[in-house]
Design a protein around this motif. Structure first.
Motif, mmCIF file in Angstrom:
data_model
loop_
_atom_site.group_PDB
_atom_site.id
_atom_site.type_symbol
_atom_site.label_atom_id
_atom_site.label_comp_id
_atom_site.label_asym_id
_atom_site.label_seq_id
_atom_site.Cartn_x
_atom_site.Cartn_y
_atom_site.Cartn_z
ATOM 1 N N ALA A 27 0.875 -0.880 -0.345
ATOM 2 C CA ALA A 27 -0.171 0.056 -0.378
ATOM 3 C C ALA A 27 1.240 1.203 -0.110
ATOM 4 O O ALA A 27 1.613 1.317 0.925
ATOM 5 N N ALA A 28 1.004 2.347 -0.623
ATOM 6 C CA ALA A 28 1.097 3.500 -1.358
ATOM 7 C C ALA A 28 0.456 3.841 0.679
ATOM 8 O O ALA A 28 0.280 4.080 0.748
ATOM 9 N N PRO A 29 2.257 4.905 0.644
ATOM 10 C CA PRO A 29 2.262 5.681 1.908
ATOM 11 C C PRO A 29 0.853 6.346 2.489
ATOM 12 O O PRO A 29 0.328 7.217 3.077
ATOM 13 N N GLU A 30 1.158 7.059 0.886
ATOM 14 C CA GLU A 30 -0.808 8.021 1.664
ATOM 15 C C GLU A 30 -1.559 7.835 1.624
ATOM 16 O O GLU A 30 -3.354 8.320 1.910
ATOM 17 N N ASP A 31 -2.230 6.198 0.951
ATOM 18 C CA ASP A 31 -3.440 5.281 1.164
ATOM 19 C C ASP A 31 -3.661 4.688 2.387
ATOM 20 O O ASP A 31 -4.611 3.970 2.559
ATOM 21 N N ARG A 32 -2.164 4.460 3.629
ATOM 22 C CA ARG A 32 -2.195 3.839 4.050
ATOM 23 C C ARG A 32 -3.514 3.953 5.376
ATOM 24 O O ARG A 32 -4.358 3.267 6.194
ATOM 25 N N THR A 33 -3.967 5.259 5.888
ATOM 26 C CA THR A 33 -4.511 6.277 6.568
ATOM 27 C C THR A 33 -5.947 5.264 6.334
ATOM 28 O O THR A 33 -6.632 4.506 7.035
ATOM 29 N N PRO A 34 -6.198 6.287 5.045
ATOM 30 C CA PRO A 34 -7.458 5.627 5.151
ATOM 31 C C PRO A 34 -8.069 3.840 4.350
ATOM 32 O O PRO A 34 -8.899 3.739 5.299
ATOM 33 N N ILE A 35 -6.910 3.574 4.421
ATOM 34 C CA ILE A 35 -7.664 1.820 4.200
ATOM 35 C C ILE A 35 -7.578 1.566 5.420
ATOM 36 O O ILE A 35 -7.997 0.669 6.472
ATOM 37 N N ALA A 36 -6.411 1.807 6.578
ATOM 38 C CA ALA A 36 -6.555 1.605 8.149
ATOM 39 C C ALA A 36 -7.755 1.192 8.360
ATOM 40 O O ALA A 36 -8.308 0.872 9.325
ATOM 41 N N ALA A 37 -8.575 2.890 8.589
ATOM 42 C CA ALA A 37 -9.719 2.994 8.552
ATOM 43 C C ALA A 37 -11.026 2.413 8.377
ATOM 44 O O ALA A 37 -11.709 2.256 9.004
ATOM 45 N N GLU A 38 -10.939 1.843 6.811
ATOM 46 C CA GLU A 38 -11.649 1.073 6.445
ATOM 47 C C GLU A 38 -11.508 -0.128 7.065
ATOM 48 O O GLU A 38 -13.041 -0.822 7.012
ATOM 49 N N LEU A 39 -10.410 -0.778 6.791
ATOM 50 C CA LEU A 39 -10.321 -2.103 7.237
ATOM 51 C C LEU A 39 -10.685 -2.450 9.016
ATOM 52 O O LEU A 39 -10.937 -3.405 9.072
ATOM 53 N N GLU A 40 -10.166 -0.958 9.394
ATOM 54 C CA GLU A 40 -11.044 -1.561 11.167
ATOM 55 C C GLU A 40 -12.227 -1.318 11.055
ATOM 56 O O GLU A 40 -13.060 -2.405 12.209
ATOM 57 N N ARG A 41 -13.159 -0.657 10.119
ATOM 58 C CA ARG A 41 -14.704 -0.671 10.262
ATOM 59 C C ARG A 41 -14.924 -2.454 9.032
ATOM 60 O O ARG A 41 -15.502 -3.039 9.987
ATOM 61 N N VAL A 42 -14.417 -2.651 8.964
ATOM 62 C CA VAL A 42 -14.190 -4.453 8.228
ATOM 63 C C VAL A 42 -14.556 -5.047 9.580
ATOM 64 O O VAL A 42 -15.107 -6.466 9.736
ATOM 65 N N ALA A 43 -13.170 -5.185 10.408
ATOM 66 C CA ALA A 43 -12.851 -6.581 11.748
ATOM 67 C C ALA A 43 -13.810 -5.910 12.448
ATOM 68 O O ALA A 43 -14.022 -6.681 13.151
ATOM 69 N N ALA A 44 -14.465 -4.686 12.503
ATOM 70 C CA ALA A 44 -15.592 -4.277 13.515
ATOM 71 C C ALA A 44 -16.893 -5.401 13.462
ATOM 72 O O ALA A 44 -17.387 -5.807 13.989
ATOM 73 N N VAL A 45 -17.250 -4.442 11.671
ATOM 74 C CA VAL A 45 -18.232 -5.426 11.565
ATOM 75 C C VAL A 45 -18.134 -7.514 11.264
ATOM 76 O O VAL A 45 -18.741 -8.266 12.243
ATOM 77 N N LEU A 46 -16.932 -7.860 10.643
ATOM 78 C CA LEU A 46 -16.309 -9.356 10.988
ATOM 79 C C LEU A 46 -16.626 -9.496 12.721
ATOM 80 O O LEU A 46 -16.965 -10.709 12.683
ATOM 81 N N GLN A 47 -16.309 -8.787 13.423
ATOM 82 C CA GLN A 47 -16.411 -9.267 14.768
ATOM 83 C C GLN A 47 -17.327 -9.337 15.424
ATOM 84 O O GLN A 47 -18.068 -10.981 16.365
ATOM 85 N N ASN A 48 -18.730 -8.829 15.073
ATOM 86 C CA ASN A 48 -20.256 -8.591 14.890
ATOM 87 C C ASN A 48 -20.442 -9.805 14.627
ATOM 88 O O ASN A 48 -22.042 -10.420 15.544
ATOM 89 N N HIS A 49 -20.092 -10.044 13.856
ATOM 90 C CA HIS A 49 -20.571 -11.934 13.514
ATOM 91 C C HIS A 49 -20.524 -12.720 14.088
ATOM 92 O O HIS A 49 -20.774 -14.243 14.402
ATOM 93 N N PHE A 50 -19.247 -13.207 14.326
ATOM 94 C CA PHE A 50 -17.930 -14.453 15.049
ATOM 95 C C PHE A 50 -19.119 -13.529 16.509
ATOM 96 O O PHE A 50 -19.346 -15.080 17.157
ATOM 97 N N ASP A 51 -19.314 -12.508 16.764
ATOM 98 C CA ASP A 51 -19.835 -12.845 18.092
ATOM 99 C C ASP A 51 -21.484 -13.736 18.334
ATOM 100 O O ASP A 51 -21.867 -14.091 18.891
ATOM 101 N N ARG A 52 -22.150 -12.874 17.098
ATOM 102 C CA ARG A 52 -23.375 -13.847 16.965
ATOM 103 C C ARG A 52 -23.339 -15.380 16.475
ATOM 104 O O ARG A 52 -24.820 -16.074 16.175
ATOM 105 N N SER A 53 -22.398 -16.391 16.140
ATOM 106 C CA SER A 53 -22.504 -17.317 15.327
ATOM 107 C C SER A 53 -22.312 -17.865 16.292
ATOM 108 O O SER A 53 -22.143 -18.141 17.482
ATOM 109 N N ASN A 54 -22.528 -19.694 15.896
ATOM 110 C CA ASN A 54 -21.684 -20.715 16.482
ATOM 111 C C ASN A 54 -20.120 -20.551 17.358
ATOM 112 O O ASN A 54 -20.091 -21.740 17.599
#
Length: 229
Positions: free
Chosen positions: A98-125
């Motif tokens: 990832a280009a240095p100038e893109d790392r911050t916005p990408i990291a923010a989006e990945l943090e949102r994705v991780a939160a969504v994924l964690q929510n699915h883990f929490d509601r699963s078996n």
């Protein structure tokens, strides 16, 4: 029956999967008596799944609850330390390309994705099935966890299954990695069609299912490395 994924290479026919599964089962046969003894001592409630006749553990081999308690405590500790249900145990971050100038916005989006994924883990078996895997890992030294997409409308998009060792067989690559997993289990035709809508059902299975809709048939699933697709 053996199911082939629509994306699989035409060179990998169902017969190839069946032959490779048979060889993998032959190789794991030398471990079955050891696993059976381990389960007899440390997890007697599940030892019957590894016995030739599906019988229960021999009670004279179990002197007290030390080994079963230790196995359960180890499984609980692994769950708490590696995949705790009450905390996020994984994270997503930008890769090195990832280009240095893109790392911050990408990291923010990945943090949102991780939160969504964690929510699915929490509601699963996940926690329940992962604990079963840790029990297998503590007793037999290996385990298998199946993750699938849950049907629409479920609370979580993910569904997990701790696959019993009696159903699994592994295959090593040339480098010695266990990168291929086979699972042999039984199901009726209706369930097989729902699970594998593109599979070609053999004529003998269809004929038997017409006579007995509850009849079950052996199905072999294979998870292969990407380079074999």
């Amino acid at each position: 029956m053996a199911h082939e994924s629509p994306s699989s290479s035409p060179a990998l026919a169902a017969k190839d999967v069946v032959d490779r599964h048979r060889k993998a089962r032959d190789r794991r046969a030398e471990w079955e008596s050891i696993w059976r003894e381990c389960y007899d001592y440390a997890l007697p409630s599940r030892s019957g799944t590894l016995s030739p006749a599906g019988g229960a553990a021999k009670p004279e081999r179990l002197f007290d609850g030390t080994a079963p308690d230790a196995a359960d405590q180890l499984a609980a500790s692994l769950l708490a330390q590696l995949t705790p249900p009450w905390a996020r145990w994984f994270g997503l971050c930008p890769g090195t390309d990832a280009a240095p100038e893109d790392r911050t916005p990408i990291a923010a989006e990945l943090e949102r994705v991780a939160a969504v994924l964690q929510n699915h883990f929490d509601r699963s078996n996940f926690a329940v099935e992962m604990h079963q895997c840790y029990l297998d890992l503590a007793v037999a030294g290996t385990a298998s966890l199946l993750v699938e997409e849950a049907p629409p409308g479920e609370a979580s998009a993910l569904r997990f299954t701790a696959v019993p060792l009696t159903q699994t067989a592994f295959e090593e690559s040339a480098s010695g990695r266990l990168d291929t997993t086979f699972r042999r289990w039984e199901m009726p035709i209706a369930r097989a069609r729902a699970r594998f809508p593109n599979a070609e059902i053999p004529a003998f299975a269809l004929a038997r299912a017409e006579q007995d809709p509850d009849a079950t048939f052996a199905v072999i699933e294979a998870v292969l490395p990407n380079h074999e697709d």
